[in-house]
Design a protein around this motif. Sequence first.
Motif, PDB file in Angstrom:
ATOM      1  N   VAL A   1       0.841  -1.200   0.000  1.00 48.43           N
ATOM      2  CA  VAL A   1       0.000   0.000   0.000  1.00 48.43           C
ATOM      3  C   VAL A   1       0.876   1.249   0.000  1.00 48.43           C
ATOM      4  CG1 VAL A   1      -1.649   1.342   1.353  1.00 48.43           C
ATOM      5  CG2 VAL A   1      -1.963  -1.123   1.089  1.00 48.43           C
ATOM      6  N   PHE A   2       1.890   1.278   0.875  1.00 47.68           N
ATOM      7  CA  PHE A   2       2.787   2.436   0.914  1.00 47.68           C
ATOM      8  C   PHE A   2       3.570   2.561  -0.391  1.00 47.68           C
ATOM      9  CE2 PHE A   2       2.461   1.958   5.626  1.00 47.68           C
ATOM     10  CZ  PHE A   2       1.991   3.226   5.893  1.00 47.68           C
ATOM     11  N   THR A   3       3.968   1.424  -0.963  1.00 47.64           N
ATOM     12  CA  THR A   3       4.692   1.452  -2.229  1.00 47.64           C
ATOM     13  C   THR A   3       3.824   2.049  -3.330  1.00 47.64           C
ATOM     14  OG1 THR A   3       6.017  -0.466  -1.610  1.00 47.64           O
ATOM     15  CG2 THR A   3       5.873   0.055  -3.946  1.00 47.64           C
TER      16      THR A   3
ATOM     17  N   PHE B   1       3.807   5.674  -2.989  1.00 48.28           N
ATOM     18  CA  PHE B   1       5.041   6.266  -3.515  1.00 48.28           C
ATOM     19  C   PHE B   1       4.940   6.425  -5.029  1.00 48.28           C
ATOM     20  CE2 PHE B   1       7.641   4.187   0.134  1.00 48.28           C
ATOM     21  CZ  PHE B   1       7.193   5.165   1.000  1.00 48.28           C
ATOM     22  N   CYS B   2       4.409   5.396  -5.704  1.00 45.60           N
ATOM     23  CA  CYS B   2       4.304   5.452  -7.162  1.00 45.60           C
ATOM     24  C   CYS B   2       3.339   6.563  -7.600  1.00 45.60           C
ATOM     25  CB  CYS B   2       3.835   4.102  -7.707  1.00 45.60           C
ATOM     26  SG  CYS B   2       5.005   2.749  -7.421  1.00 45.60           S
ATOM     27  N   VAL B   3       2.211   6.668  -6.924  1.00 43.10           N
ATOM     28  CA  VAL B   3       1.244   7.726  -7.251  1.00 43.10           C
ATOM     29  C   VAL B   3       1.861   9.096  -6.999  1.00 43.10           C
ATOM     30  CG1 VAL B   3      -0.984   8.723  -6.621  1.00 43.10           C
ATOM     31  CG2 VAL B   3      -0.744   6.253  -6.846  1.00 43.10           C
ATOM     32  N   GLY B   4       2.592   9.218  -5.886  1.00 39.64           N
ATOM     33  CA  GLY B   4       3.248  10.493  -5.602  1.00 39.64           C
ATOM     34  C   GLY B   4       4.286  10.837  -6.653  1.00 39.64           C
ATOM     35  N   ALA B   5       5.042   9.823  -7.112  1.00 44.78           N
ATOM     36  CA  ALA B   5       6.043  10.067  -8.149  1.00 44.78           C
ATOM     37  C   ALA B   5       5.373  10.515  -9.454  1.00 44.78           C
ATOM     38  CB  ALA B   5       6.862   8.798  -8.377  1.00 44.78           C
ATOM     39  N   MET B   6       4.220   9.908  -9.776  1.00 48.37           N
ATOM     40  CA  MET B   6       3.509  10.301 -10.998  1.00 48.37           C
ATOM     41  C   MET B   6       2.988  11.735 -10.871  1.00 48.37           C
ATOM     42  SD  MET B   6       0.231   8.471 -12.843  1.00 48.37           S
ATOM     43  CE  MET B   6      -0.861   8.890 -11.464  1.00 48.37           C
TER      44      MET B   6
ATOM     45  N   VAL C   1      12.234  10.314 -14.518  1.00 49.86           N
ATOM     46  CA  VAL C   1      13.058  11.086 -13.593  1.00 49.86           C
ATOM     47  C   VAL C   1      12.510  11.089 -12.171  1.00 49.86           C
ATOM     48  CG1 VAL C   1      11.897  13.272 -14.120  1.00 49.86           C
ATOM     49  CG2 VAL C   1      14.273  13.282 -13.328  1.00 49.86           C
ATOM     50  N   THR C   2      11.200  11.113 -11.999  1.00 51.16           N
ATOM     51  CA  THR C   2      10.629  11.115 -10.643  1.00 51.16           C
ATOM     52  C   THR C   2      10.277   9.721 -10.151  1.00 51.16           C
ATOM     53  OG1 THR C   2       8.395  11.450 -11.496  1.00 51.16           O
ATOM     54  CG2 THR C   2       9.682  13.429 -10.978  1.00 51.16           C
ATOM     55  N   PHE C   3      10.374   8.714 -11.024  1.00 50.08           N
ATOM     56  CA  PHE C   3       9.985   7.363 -10.630  1.00 50.08           C
ATOM     57  C   PHE C   3      11.143   6.583  -9.993  1.00 50.08           C
ATOM     58  CE2 PHE C   3       6.834   8.472 -13.848  1.00 50.08           C
ATOM     59  CZ  PHE C   3       5.670   8.141 -13.191  1.00 50.08           C
ATOM     60  N   PHE C   4      12.368   6.926 -10.366  1.00 50.64           N
ATOM     61  CA  PHE C   4      13.515   6.243  -9.765  1.00 50.64           C
ATOM     62  C   PHE C   4      13.534   6.380  -8.230  1.00 50.64           C
ATOM     63  CE2 PHE C   4      15.691   6.811 -14.043  1.00 50.64           C
ATOM     64  CZ  PHE C   4      15.534   5.485 -14.384  1.00 50.64           C
ATOM     65  N   PRO C   5      13.308   7.599  -7.683  1.00 52.33           N
ATOM     66  CA  PRO C   5      13.300   7.699  -6.212  1.00 52.33           C
ATOM     67  C   PRO C   5      12.236   6.840  -5.551  1.00 52.33           C
ATOM     68  CG  PRO C   5      13.532   9.878  -7.207  1.00 52.33           C
ATOM     69  CD  PRO C   5      13.224   8.924  -8.312  1.00 52.33           C
ATOM     70  N   ALA C   6      11.072   6.682  -6.184  1.00 49.20           N
ATOM     71  CA  ALA C   6      10.014   5.846  -5.603  1.00 49.20           C
ATOM     72  C   ALA C   6      10.466   4.390  -5.519  1.00 49.20           C
ATOM     73  CB  ALA C   6       8.739   5.968  -6.433  1.00 49.20           C
ATOM     74  N   VAL C   7      11.147   3.906  -6.575  1.00 46.18           N
ATOM     75  CA  VAL C   7      11.644   2.525  -6.556  1.00 46.18           C
ATOM     76  C   VAL C   7      12.714   2.359  -5.478  1.00 46.18           C
ATOM     77  CG1 VAL C   7      12.813   0.751  -7.914  1.00 46.18           C
ATOM     78  CG2 VAL C   7      11.104   2.233  -9.003  1.00 46.18           C
ATOM     79  N   ILE C   8      13.619   3.304  -5.410  1.00 45.59           N
ATOM     80  CA  ILE C   8      14.694   3.225  -4.411  1.00 45.59           C
ATOM     81  C   ILE C   8      14.132   3.278  -3.005  1.00 45.59           C
ATOM     82  CG2 ILE C   8      16.706   4.434  -3.509  1.00 45.59           C
ATOM     83  CD1 ILE C   8      17.298   5.336  -6.384  1.00 45.59           C
ATOM     84  N   LEU C   9      13.183   4.175  -2.772  1.00 49.32           N
ATOM     85  CA  LEU C   9      12.613   4.319  -1.427  1.00 49.32           C
ATOM     86  C   LEU C   9      11.852   3.065  -1.014  1.00 49.32           C
ATOM     87  CD1 LEU C   9      12.362   6.335   0.877  1.00 49.32           C
ATOM     88  CD2 LEU C   9      10.248   7.179  -0.164  1.00 49.32           C
TER      89      LEU C   9
ATOM     90  N   PRO D   1       8.550  -5.488  -2.546  1.00 51.07           N
ATOM     91  CA  PRO D   1       7.916  -4.185  -2.786  1.00 51.07           C
ATOM     92  C   PRO D   1       8.711  -3.314  -3.758  1.00 51.07           C
ATOM     93  CG  PRO D   1       7.834  -4.723  -0.462  1.00 51.07           C
ATOM     94  CD  PRO D   1       8.725  -5.739  -1.109  1.00 51.07           C
ATOM     95  N   GLY D   2      10.036  -3.459  -3.771  1.00 49.19           N
ATOM     96  CA  GLY D   2      10.829  -2.704  -4.732  1.00 49.19           C
ATOM     97  C   GLY D   2      10.539  -3.125  -6.159  1.00 49.19           C
ATOM     98  N   MET D   3      10.398  -4.435  -6.386  1.00 53.91           N
ATOM     99  CA  MET D   3      10.052  -4.918  -7.729  1.00 53.91           C
ATOM    100  C   MET D   3       8.640  -4.467  -8.115  1.00 53.91           C
ATOM    101  SD  MET D   3      11.644  -8.776  -7.455  1.00 53.91           S
ATOM    102  CE  MET D   3      10.983  -9.236  -9.054  1.00 53.91           C
TER     103      MET D   3
END
Length: 338
Positions: free
Chosen positions: A24-26, A29-34, A51-59, A68-70
């Motif tokens: 859910v948190f992941t 993060f993805c919605v926030g990155a979008m 550019v904004t999606f890489f930080p969501a994957v890393i976080l 959750p990273g995958m």
Amino acid sequence: MQRNNERFVERLPLVLDRPVYAYVFTALFCVGAMALRFAAKPLLPTGYPFVTFFPAVILASFLFGVRPGMFAAISCGMLSWYFFIPPYRDLVFNPAVAVAMLFYTGVVVIDITLIHFMQRANYNLAVERERSRALADNRELLFRELQHRVSNNLQVAAAMLGLQRRHIDHDAARRALDDASSRLALIGRISRALYDPSGAGNDMRAFLVMLTEDLLAASGREDVHISVSAPDGLMLDPNITMPLALVVAEAVSNAMEHGLPDTSGRIHVQLEQSGEGLSLEISDDGRGVASDFEIEAGPSLGLRIASALASQLGGRFALLPGPQQGAIARLDLPAACV
């Protein structure tokens, strides 16, 4: 603050009560990155879909682990393909899209892999740190128990000498047993207070204050004042501090017994450090000594013991007359002892 950060990092990846919370948190993060990518679209040149999606994957990988990273990597990849790779909102696969997605896949796989191995290494480090802490606690416990037993044995030996004294009528022998008993008891007290299992040594000023107060209390003299001066924060190895403490004890006892036997007075213990080594002076304002006084020729066994201890450390011990009155017991140690 730094220690709290270390403890937080050691707990990663976070294990939540329900694994679904991690996803859910992941997703958030993805919605926030979008949303951030849409907000930054007017500011960015053409391209940069990820550019904004890489930080969501890393976080997500950093906080919740590989799975959750995958999930974040797949979700962010699909969102960026759908909304930010032309033709927009149409999942068309062509060579340009293939190159972009291959680039994105390579980056996120490397990120997730590095974070995974970092967390495994961090976990192993935390396990080893906890094991080392447990071993250190056991070592300290065993060390303190050993020191306690050694001190107790010395105290028992001193008490046995005191009991043996009762069965001796010869005054000189009684005094010799009294001296031996008091010295053993003193060594026991010093041993208990001195040795640190970490081997870091002791602050000499605090230790000398404690030692002189103990000597004064043991003597029962209320008419003698003892002061101490020493460099702040001076630390010495216990192998040096023990004989130095015994020299202080012998010199202070000698000053009270012979310099101030029946009068009030002052005793000052001064420890100084220089490039040449250590110098220790125990001065009193009592009767003093003759200018030609020699320790080896004198009757005091304690002073001869102090001289022998100084020789073992490569130093020199002497008893000199004071500049005006009283006496000065001086111990000089080489720089190698510091």
